[in-house]
Design an enzyme around this catalytic site. Sequence first.
Site, PDB file in Angstrom:
ATOM      1  N   LYS A   1       0.481  13.984   2.641  1.00  0.00           N
ATOM      2  CA  LYS A   1      -0.783  14.328   2.362  1.00  0.00           C
ATOM      3  C   LYS A   1      -0.944  15.942   2.230  1.00  0.00           C
ATOM      4  O   LYS A   1      -1.983  16.279   1.521  1.00  0.00           O
ATOM      5  CB  LYS A   1      -1.782  13.818   3.145  1.00  0.00           C
ATOM      6  CG  LYS A   1      -1.937  12.017   3.352  1.00  0.00           C
ATOM      7  CD  LYS A   1      -2.813  11.530   4.136  1.00  0.00           C
ATOM      8  CE  LYS A   1      -2.850  10.104   4.318  1.00  0.00           C
ATOM      9  NZ  LYS A   1      -3.441   9.364   3.195  1.00  0.00           N
TER      10      LYS A   1
ATOM     11  N   HIS B   1       0.729  -1.196  -0.108  1.00  0.00           N
ATOM     12  CA  HIS B   1      -0.017   0.096   0.047  1.00  0.00           C
ATOM     13  C   HIS B   1       0.931   1.338  -0.132  1.00  0.00           C
ATOM     14  O   HIS B   1       0.322   2.278   0.045  1.00  0.00           O
ATOM     15  CB  HIS B   1      -0.842   0.000   1.257  1.00  0.00           C
ATOM     16  CG  HIS B   1      -2.126  -1.009   1.272  1.00  0.00           C
ATOM     17  ND1 HIS B   1      -3.165  -0.734   0.687  1.00  0.00           N
ATOM     18  CD2 HIS B   1      -1.791  -2.462   1.569  1.00  0.00           C
ATOM     19  CE1 HIS B   1      -3.913  -2.149   0.876  1.00  0.00           C
ATOM     20  NE2 HIS B   1      -2.896  -3.050   1.270  1.00  0.00           N
TER      21      HIS B   1
ATOM     22  N   LYS C   1      -8.859  13.350   6.014  1.00  0.00           N
ATOM     23  CA  LYS C   1      -7.993  12.221   5.887  1.00  0.00           C
ATOM     24  C   LYS C   1      -6.944  12.052   7.079  1.00  0.00           C
ATOM     25  O   LYS C   1      -6.894  13.172   7.655  1.00  0.00           O
ATOM     26  CB  LYS C   1      -7.231  12.025   4.499  1.00  0.00           C
ATOM     27  CG  LYS C   1      -6.719  13.466   3.944  1.00  0.00           C
ATOM     28  CD  LYS C   1      -5.977  13.147   2.580  1.00  0.00           C
ATOM     29  CE  LYS C   1      -6.976  13.587   1.494  1.00  0.00           C
ATOM     30  NZ  LYS C   1      -7.184  12.448   0.573  1.00  0.00           N
ATOM     31  N   ARG C   2      -6.130  11.244   7.197  1.00  0.00           N
ATOM     32  CA  ARG C   2      -5.204  11.247   8.303  1.00  0.00           C
ATOM     33  C   ARG C   2      -4.313  12.455   8.060  1.00  0.00           C
ATOM     34  O   ARG C   2      -3.930  12.524   6.943  1.00  0.00           O
ATOM     35  CB  ARG C   2      -4.433   9.615   8.603  1.00  0.00           C
ATOM     36  CG  ARG C   2      -5.149   8.836   8.958  1.00  0.00           C
ATOM     37  CD  ARG C   2      -5.878   8.829  10.272  1.00  0.00           C
ATOM     38  NE  ARG C   2      -4.545   8.852  11.075  1.00  0.00           N
ATOM     39  CZ  ARG C   2      -4.164   8.106  11.714  1.00  0.00           C
ATOM     40  NH1 ARG C   2      -4.811   6.856  12.106  1.00  0.00           N
ATOM     41  NH2 ARG C   2      -3.104   8.146  12.712  1.00  0.00           N
TER      42      ARG C   2
ATOM     43  N   THR D   1      -8.507   6.722  -1.370  1.00  0.00           N
ATOM     44  CA  THR D   1      -9.904   6.121  -1.840  1.00  0.00           C
ATOM     45  C   THR D   1     -11.087   7.082  -1.513  1.00  0.00           C
ATOM     46  O   THR D   1     -12.050   7.143  -1.984  1.00  0.00           O
ATOM     47  CB  THR D   1     -10.261   4.801  -1.001  1.00  0.00           C
ATOM     48  OG1 THR D   1     -10.002   4.966   0.242  1.00  0.00           O
ATOM     49  CG2 THR D   1      -9.377   3.661  -1.463  1.00  0.00           C
TER      50      THR D   1
ATOM     51  N   LYS E   1     -14.850   8.386  -3.102  1.00  0.00           N
ATOM     52  CA  LYS E   1     -16.004   8.624  -2.401  1.00  0.00           C
ATOM     53  C   LYS E   1     -16.725   9.978  -2.696  1.00  0.00           C
ATOM     54  O   LYS E   1     -17.763  10.184  -2.985  1.00  0.00           O
ATOM     55  CB  LYS E   1     -15.590   8.679  -1.010  1.00  0.00           C
ATOM     56  CG  LYS E   1     -15.469   7.103  -0.449  1.00  0.00           C
ATOM     57  CD  LYS E   1     -14.853   7.065   0.939  1.00  0.00           C
ATOM     58  CE  LYS E   1     -14.199   5.680   1.049  1.00  0.00           C
ATOM     59  NZ  LYS E   1     -13.231   5.963   2.482  1.00  0.00           N
TER      60      LYS E   1
HETATM   61  C1  26Q Z   1       3.068  -0.651  10.601  1.00  0.00           C
HETATM   62  C2  26Q Z   1       3.930  -1.363  11.723  1.00  0.00           C
HETATM   63  C3  26Q Z   1       3.503  -1.085  13.112  1.00  0.00           C
HETATM   64  C4  26Q Z   1       2.560  -0.127  13.211  1.00  0.00           C
HETATM   65  C5  26Q Z   1       1.716   0.218  12.389  1.00  0.00           C
HETATM   66  C6  26Q Z   1       2.059   0.080  11.022  1.00  0.00           C
HETATM   67  C7  26Q Z   1       0.781   0.549   9.807  1.00  0.00           C
HETATM   68  C8  26Q Z   1      -0.198   0.917  10.299  1.00  0.00           C
HETATM   69  C9  26Q Z   1      -1.135   1.422   9.369  1.00  0.00           C
HETATM   70  C10 26Q Z   1       1.473   0.965   8.700  1.00  0.00           C
HETATM   71  C11 26Q Z   1       0.787   1.572   7.561  1.00  0.00           C
HETATM   72  C12 26Q Z   1      -0.513   1.486   7.986  1.00  0.00           C
HETATM   73  C13 26Q Z   1      -1.854   2.273   7.073  1.00  0.00           C
HETATM   74  C14 26Q Z   1      -1.452   2.286   5.672  1.00  0.00           C
HETATM   75  C15 26Q Z   1      -2.460   2.884   4.867  1.00  0.00           C
HETATM   76  O1  26Q Z   1      -3.381   3.100   5.263  1.00  0.00           O
HETATM   77  N1  26Q Z   1      -2.283   2.947   3.560  1.00  0.00           N
HETATM   78  C16 26Q Z   1      -3.331   3.475   2.536  1.00  0.00           C
HETATM   79  O2  26Q Z   1      -3.931   2.413   1.864  1.00  0.00           O
HETATM   80  C17 26Q Z   1      -4.865   2.750   1.301  1.00  0.00           C
HETATM   81  C18 26Q Z   1      -5.478   1.551   0.652  1.00  0.00           C
HETATM   82  O3  26Q Z   1      -4.871   1.070  -0.287  1.00  0.00           O
HETATM   83  C19 26Q Z   1      -4.566   3.606   0.100  1.00  0.00           C
HETATM   84  O4  26Q Z   1      -5.443   3.995  -0.798  1.00  0.00           O
HETATM   85  C20 26Q Z   1      -3.581   4.808   0.473  1.00  0.00           C
HETATM   86  O5  26Q Z   1      -2.815   5.518  -0.460  1.00  0.00           O
HETATM   87  C21 26Q Z   1      -2.408   4.287   1.674  1.00  0.00           C
HETATM   88  O6  26Q Z   1      -1.746   5.216   2.042  1.00  0.00           O
END
Ligand code: 26Q
Length: 824
Positions: free
Chosen positions: A562, A363, A556-557, A667, A671
Amino acid sequence: AWRKHSAAEFNTKEEFEKDLVRHIETTLARSMYNCDELAAYSGTALAFRDRLIIEWNKTQQRQTFKDQKRIYYLSLEFLMGRTLDNAMLNVGLKETARDGLSDLGFRIEDVINQEHDAALGNGGLGRLAACFLDSMATLNYPAWGYGLRYRYGIFKQEIVNGYQVEVPDYWLDNNPWEFPRHEITVDIQFYGNVKKYQDESGKIAHSWEDGEIVRAIAYDVPIPGYGTKTTNNLRLWSSKASSGEFDFQKFNAGDYESAVADQQRAETISAVLYPNDNLERGKELRLKQQYFWCAASLFDIIRRFKKTKRAWGEFPDQVAIQLNDTHPALAIVELQRILIDKEGLEWDEAWQIVTKTFGYTNHTVLPEALEKWSVPLMQNLLPRHLQIIYEINLFFLQSVEKRFPNDREILSRVSIIEESHPKMVRMAYLAIIGSHKVNGVAELHSDLLKTTLFKDFVKIYGPDRFTNVTNGITPRRWLHQANPRLSALIAEKLGSYDFLKDLTLLDKIEAFVDDKAFREEWAVIKRENKLRLAEHIKATTGYDVNPNALFDVQVKRIHEYKRQQLNIFGVIHRYLSIKAMSAEEKKKVVPRVSIFGGKAAPGYWMAKTIIHLINKVADVVNKDPEIGDLLKVIFIADYNVSKAEIICPASDLSEHISTAGTEGSGTSNMKFVLNGGLIIGTCDGANIEITREIGEQNIFLFGNLAEDVEDLRHKHFYGDFKLDPQLERVFDAIKDNMFGDKADFTALTSSIEEHGDYYLVSDDFNSYITTHEMVDEAFQNQEEWLAKSITSVARMGFFSMDRVTNEYADSIWNVEPLDVTEET
Ligand code: 26Q
């Protein structure tokens, strides 16, 4: 079938009311005389739950009976949002419930609002998993989700004096949608050591001994499809001390404290979701969560497979496991371990089974988000797994060496083990090596993976292992549920709601783009949705916003990549411009409401500074009498799925403005467009494909391209940097303490002026401002704006999650939907 129509299957308003009252009076032991909205919610949820359970049981029986290949979607995050509204729409009885509740004196919207969001995710990745579940059920795929049952989901955000404050999100009390399965447990081992021994045939074997045991308990959540009999299962694992409540030996010996401590340590594993989005921090508890969940899920999957009495070689014909990012990459090692250590398979045979079983979705290309675990940490927690990782790596590197005998460098570049201090396990490489397919989530992102991060692996495995599946969203929640009036208008024109199951049918509304009545109705719906959001803003912030203004949304986050900072700097620029205007000039200004929302990871200081600046700017701008309705700045606290359902239908314009090449897909862009909003964005992630689908005249693109980013950063690094003059004016205002103490924001300005402007805020500023001027101009021509809105929605069919699910099924899982036409 000894009965056709069970009591729980209400179909009329009267039957629903009877069920509702029965649940309130008996299940909840409440009286109808003092039934409040919460009790009405619980009763309604229980009535609908009964209906779901019947289809759920039948679905599980049918799937077991047909015995086809199943999909297992492993995700540490499922950002589900609320369930009741969705369940009512899926079974097609929302209007029945509305009438029934109204008879009893309740507004259905108020009842729906009683539900707590299931917020077991951070953002895009978690919401994608939830959309997958909805789509797989709707399309009748036999599929299970596996995740963790966090006691606390993503924190609730409060804004106090302009700062983010995190509040725990305890959501489990009387949640009617989960079913504890106390009989379905798996004991999971940690720590300990590995013993080598000779088995009966004299072969060297390994056993993992001692250490500690934590028990996984299954909790099941029904996942209904839209307008289908299929109700799939989401299984979430909860952790408990293995001896049950306490270690009774310790307890009886009087060692109460240590007995309780053991129990609490075990329960800590599933206690809380890590709130980092796109950032990894290498904490032991996170690794424990990952292994606990992978091991429990695999045990469960294997238990189900073994019941079919098939040979191990058939495992990949029965089981497809999709890894949602690298978070479940340990599942690869765990399956290999079980096959060789427990089932006695030969390494090569086992490894074939493993790679045929797994698919891996990446991702992100952000380096700080790529998971790495320190070797000493893994050695201690999972000693046998580390051995197996080394073995996997050895065989892999040997094969690479054979293929590229003259390339010494490639071995260290592709090794699963990074030779740093301490050594690190690169989880993405493990995931690639252990899977038969690796996919990115939008075209640009998948291309970047192939040309940068995973370049060497393309050379090694050839291009076929790497593919793209562009993300999508479920139109059930993100159109029908969030925007019922727009959905109804479309259904009226198309003659049915079939477009909710085949979103490409939307293209037929393009024929109505000049239909006057249709256009008027379209505009009225957008206005109604804006009014609804305005009410929410009034209730939560106290600010009045003008519903005729252009609603400009970025939710968004919060993350530097971003670029919410670019947006708020643009807002300040707009504010300064208006303040410099004469009364005459002001008359030509298009009124705006700039709406922000999103959570910062609690330890991400820069993201918190951005939130602080937005709120400070809001304080100043919203109270400035010279500005009035021309500009308002709103920060909506605690952005989550149910708020997105209010916000998405109410935007005129939304912002998707990441530095080119950094956003995997995005995403929320989909929406917003699906709800008739236009977007301003960079050439990044799925924005590029949205442009291709809807036409470039219907989107506001700006900024540098991904291919130029590296050069620009390089230039900055060597001192070739000049702050954009208009951005300089903005910084001067900040440094004049216009938004409170300038010292609060130096990190933000100096990261651009002095530390290389990594995210190219200054480079893109002029283009951003100019493009916003084009937005203003376009908005003044409401008729044309409306045409763009309608045309864009008509062309959004491609972004249905159903297209995504079918692509995964064809190109990764090799799974067919189950035929549900005949009764079982
Ligand atoms: C990893 C290790 C330790 C703690 C947390 C994490 C962690 C947690 C969440 C790493 C990444 C995430 C989330 C990533 C994320 O939301 N990515 C998004 O995924 C979407 C769906 O594919 C994309 O549309 C976004 O572009 C992308 O940022």
